[in-house]
Design an enzyme around this catalytic site. Structure first.
Site, PDB file in Angstrom:
ATOM      1  N   SER A 139       0.855  -1.202   0.000  1.00 42.98           N
ATOM      2  CA  SER A 139       0.000   0.000   0.000  1.00 42.98           C
ATOM      3  C   SER A 139       0.885   1.245   0.000  1.00 42.98           C
ATOM      4  O   SER A 139       2.019   1.211   0.496  1.00 42.98           O
ATOM      5  CB  SER A 139      -0.856   0.013   1.266  1.00 42.98           C
ATOM      6  OG  SER A 139      -1.460   1.274   1.451  1.00 42.98           O
ATOM      7  N   TYR A 152      -1.067  -0.015  10.592  1.00 42.59           N
ATOM      8  CA  TYR A 152      -1.393  -0.460   9.229  1.00 42.59           C
ATOM      9  C   TYR A 152      -0.235  -0.126   8.286  1.00 42.59           C
ATOM     10  O   TYR A 152       0.237  -0.970   7.526  1.00 42.59           O
ATOM     11  CB  TYR A 152      -2.695   0.173   8.746  1.00 42.59           C
ATOM     12  CG  TYR A 152      -3.020  -0.215   7.321  1.00 42.59           C
ATOM     13  CD1 TYR A 152      -3.332  -1.536   7.003  1.00 42.59           C
ATOM     14  CD2 TYR A 152      -2.975   0.719   6.271  1.00 42.59           C
ATOM     15  CE1 TYR A 152      -3.602  -1.915   5.685  1.00 42.59           C
ATOM     16  CE2 TYR A 152      -3.247   0.348   4.963  1.00 42.59           C
ATOM     17  CZ  TYR A 152      -3.560  -0.968   4.677  1.00 42.59           C
ATOM     18  OH  TYR A 152      -3.809  -1.347   3.378  1.00 42.59           O
TER      19      TYR A 152
HETATM   20  P1  NDP Z   1     -11.631  -6.033   1.092  1.00 35.18           P
HETATM   21  O1  NDP Z   1     -12.032  -5.785   2.498  1.00 35.18           O
HETATM   22  O2  NDP Z   1     -12.658  -5.907   0.027  1.00 35.18           O
HETATM   23  O3  NDP Z   1     -10.980  -7.477   0.962  1.00 35.18           O
HETATM   24  C1  NDP Z   1     -10.142  -8.026   1.935  1.00 35.18           C
HETATM   25  C2  NDP Z   1     -10.056  -9.529   1.717  1.00 35.18           C
HETATM   26  O4  NDP Z   1      -9.155 -10.065   2.688  1.00 35.18           O
HETATM   27  C3  NDP Z   1     -11.393 -10.222   1.912  1.00 35.18           C
HETATM   28  O5  NDP Z   1     -11.563 -11.208   0.930  1.00 35.18           O
HETATM   29  C4  NDP Z   1     -11.270 -10.862   3.288  1.00 35.18           C
HETATM   30  O6  NDP Z   1     -12.020 -12.068   3.307  1.00 35.18           O
HETATM   31  C5  NDP Z   1      -9.765 -11.157   3.327  1.00 35.18           C
HETATM   32  N1  NDP Z   1      -9.275 -11.312   4.695  1.00 35.18           N
HETATM   33  C6  NDP Z   1      -9.213 -10.371   5.666  1.00 35.18           C
HETATM   34  N2  NDP Z   1      -8.743 -10.920   6.807  1.00 35.18           N
HETATM   35  C7  NDP Z   1      -8.518 -12.228   6.532  1.00 35.18           C
HETATM   36  C8  NDP Z   1      -8.050 -13.333   7.289  1.00 35.18           C
HETATM   37  N3  NDP Z   1      -7.706 -13.208   8.582  1.00 35.18           N
HETATM   38  N4  NDP Z   1      -7.946 -14.536   6.707  1.00 35.18           N
HETATM   39  C9  NDP Z   1      -8.288 -14.677   5.396  1.00 35.18           C
HETATM   40  N5  NDP Z   1      -8.733 -13.692   4.621  1.00 35.18           N
HETATM   41  C10 NDP Z   1      -8.855 -12.483   5.193  1.00 35.18           C
HETATM   42  O7  NDP Z   1     -10.407  -5.045   0.811  1.00 35.18           O
HETATM   43  P2  NDP Z   1      -9.454  -4.848  -0.473  1.00 35.18           P
HETATM   44  O8  NDP Z   1      -9.805  -5.767  -1.554  1.00 35.18           O
HETATM   45  O9  NDP Z   1      -9.439  -3.401  -0.750  1.00 35.18           O
HETATM   46  O10 NDP Z   1      -8.072  -5.222   0.198  1.00 35.18           O
HETATM   47  C11 NDP Z   1      -7.226  -6.232  -0.282  1.00 35.18           C
HETATM   48  C12 NDP Z   1      -5.803  -5.881   0.075  1.00 35.18           C
HETATM   49  O11 NDP Z   1      -5.469  -4.636  -0.513  1.00 35.18           O
HETATM   50  C13 NDP Z   1      -5.522  -5.712   1.563  1.00 35.18           C
HETATM   51  O12 NDP Z   1      -4.289  -6.300   1.857  1.00 35.18           O
HETATM   52  C14 NDP Z   1      -5.467  -4.190   1.749  1.00 35.18           C
HETATM   53  O13 NDP Z   1      -4.650  -3.824   2.831  1.00 35.18           O
HETATM   54  C15 NDP Z   1      -4.856  -3.789   0.436  1.00 35.18           C
HETATM   55  N6  NDP Z   1      -5.059  -2.410  -0.003  1.00 35.18           N
HETATM   56  C16 NDP Z   1      -6.324  -1.868  -0.107  1.00 35.18           C
HETATM   57  C17 NDP Z   1      -6.466  -0.570  -0.556  1.00 35.18           C
HETATM   58  C18 NDP Z   1      -7.805   0.100  -0.620  1.00 35.18           C
HETATM   59  O14 NDP Z   1      -7.839   1.348  -0.628  1.00 35.18           O
HETATM   60  N7  NDP Z   1      -8.907  -0.626  -0.708  1.00 35.18           N
HETATM   61  C19 NDP Z   1      -5.309   0.219  -0.999  1.00 35.18           C
HETATM   62  C20 NDP Z   1      -4.045  -0.443  -0.816  1.00 35.18           C
HETATM   63  C21 NDP Z   1      -3.952  -1.713  -0.368  1.00 35.18           C
HETATM   64  P3  NDP Z   1     -12.829 -12.651   4.550  1.00 35.18           P
HETATM   65  O15 NDP Z   1     -13.341 -11.484   5.348  1.00 35.18           O
HETATM   66  O16 NDP Z   1     -13.893 -13.472   3.925  1.00 35.18           O
HETATM   67  O17 NDP Z   1     -11.829 -13.479   5.280  1.00 35.18           O
HETATM   68  C1  8X3 Z   2      -5.061   1.521   1.732  1.00 34.04           C
HETATM   69  C2  8X3 Z   2      -4.735   2.864   1.167  1.00 34.04           C
HETATM   70  O1  8X3 Z   2      -4.338   5.294   1.780  1.00 34.04           O
HETATM   71  O2  8X3 Z   2      -6.122   4.110   2.936  1.00 34.04           O
HETATM   72  O3  8X3 Z   2      -3.922   0.762   1.892  1.00 34.04           O
HETATM   73  O4  8X3 Z   2      -3.825   3.639   3.462  1.00 34.04           O
HETATM   74  S1  8X3 Z   2      -4.752   4.014   2.394  1.00 34.04           S
END
Ligand code: NDP
Ligand code: 8X3
Length: 254
Positions: A139, A152
């Site tokens: 991120s 985070y």
């Molecule tokens: P979502 O919340 O839509 O997806 C997160 C996914 O992670 C879900 O499928 C959830 O599934 C899974 N997950 C969370 N905790 C666990 C666990 N303990 N075990 C297994 N699976 C888990 O968010 P995003 O798609 O946006 O996020 C995906 C990745 O991208 C993350 O690592 C996030 O930090 C990163 N990210 C997101 C950004 C954003 O702005 N959205 C920007 C930069 C990075 P379930 O709950 O079913 O387990």
């Molecule tokens: C998620 C992007 O800017 O919310 O990783 O940290 S930000």
């Protein structure tokens, strides 16, 4: 032979969109997540396009991860791509007000979960060799601090440094390692971060034209499909609407 990609956190957001993108291209899928109903529904839908194996798994559960990966069924043992996507942020409070439980959950998921999947799948990726890839989802929060990014941001900085270090260790194996570093993207991420508060979710994205999960899926697909002699080390992306805030200054002294 058909390639197989292993995607953690496929029940929503980036992971789900990435599963759809690879299914479209005919890759076999191993998909994980904790929410069984969602995972089952996605696996059922995508099995019309390709072979899919779903694993209801919490990436923090090392034993369950060891068992599931050791017992991948016939046809899914050979892994060409690992997308370490499962992760979350909890809260945006100042460090002094944060819950230690939330901090532990982020460390256990974003660092330890990613560590488990990587270590457990490395032998299979190395066995595949040339053309194999580990794609970690970091991120911008791992590169730039903002108020409330505290743990985070720290977990995502780990993802970035771990990705670089892995590359050194994997020299000569043909296995590539990439870290993508997205900025503002619209997904359940913000609902999770704000404890289900829809108003805060809406405010996060209002008027910002954020990146969409499909955009991230396309980026991941492109990285894994680069020619085998190319490693995309890191790729940072933001919506055009987002940039870096200036340094902030406390002016309460005068
Ligand atoms: P979502 O919340 O839509 O997806 C997160 C996914 O992670 C879900 O499928 C959830 O599934 C899974 N997950 C969370 N905790 C666990 C666990 N303990 N075990 C297994 N699976 C888990 O968010 P995003 O798609 O946006 O996020 C995906 C990745 O991208 C993350 O690592 C996030 O930090 C990163 N990210 C997101 C950004 C954003 O702005 N959205 C920007 C930069 C990075 P379930 O709950 O079913 O387990
Ligand atoms: C998620 C992007 O800017 O919310 O990783 O940290 S930000």
């Amino acid at each position: 032979m058909t390639s197989t990609v292993f995607i953690t956190g496929a029940t929503s957001g980036f992971g789900e969109a990435t599963a759809r993108r690879f299914a479209e291209a005919g890759w076999k899928l191993v998909l994980t997540g904790r929410r069984k109903e969602r995972l089952d529904a996605l696996c059922a839908e995508l099995s019309a396009k390709t072979e899919v194996h779903g694993l209801v798994l919490d990436v923090r559960d090392r034993k369950a991860m060891e068992q599931a990966i050791a017992n991948l069924p016939a046809g899914f043992e050979k892994i060409r791509g690992l997308v370490n996507n499962a992760g979350l942020a909890l809260g945006v409070d100042a460090a002094q007000n944060c819950s230690l439980d939330d901090w532990e959950t982020m460390v256990d998921t974003n660092i330890k979960g990613l560590m488990y999947t990587t270590r457990l799948l490395l032998p299979r990726l190395i066995a595949h060799g040339r053309g194999a890839s580990i794609l970690n989802v970091g991120s911008v929060a791992g590169n730039y601090p903002y108020p409330g990014s505290n743990v985070y941001g720290g977990t995502k900085a780990f993802v970035g440094q771990f990705s670089l270090s892995l590359r050194c260790d994997l020299r000569g194996t043909g296995v590539r390692v990439s870290n993508i570093e997205p900025g503002l993207c619209e997904s359940e991420f913000s609902l999770v971060r704000f404890g289900g508060d829809q108003a805060k979710y809406d405010a996060t994205y209002a008027g910002a034209e954020p990146i969409q999960p499909q955009d991230i899926a396309e980026t991941i697909f492109w990285i894994l499909n680069q020619p085998a002699h190319i490693n995309i080390n890191s790729l940072e992306l933001m919506p055009v609407s987002q940039d870096w805030a200036g340094f902030s200054i406390d002016r309460s002294k005068g």
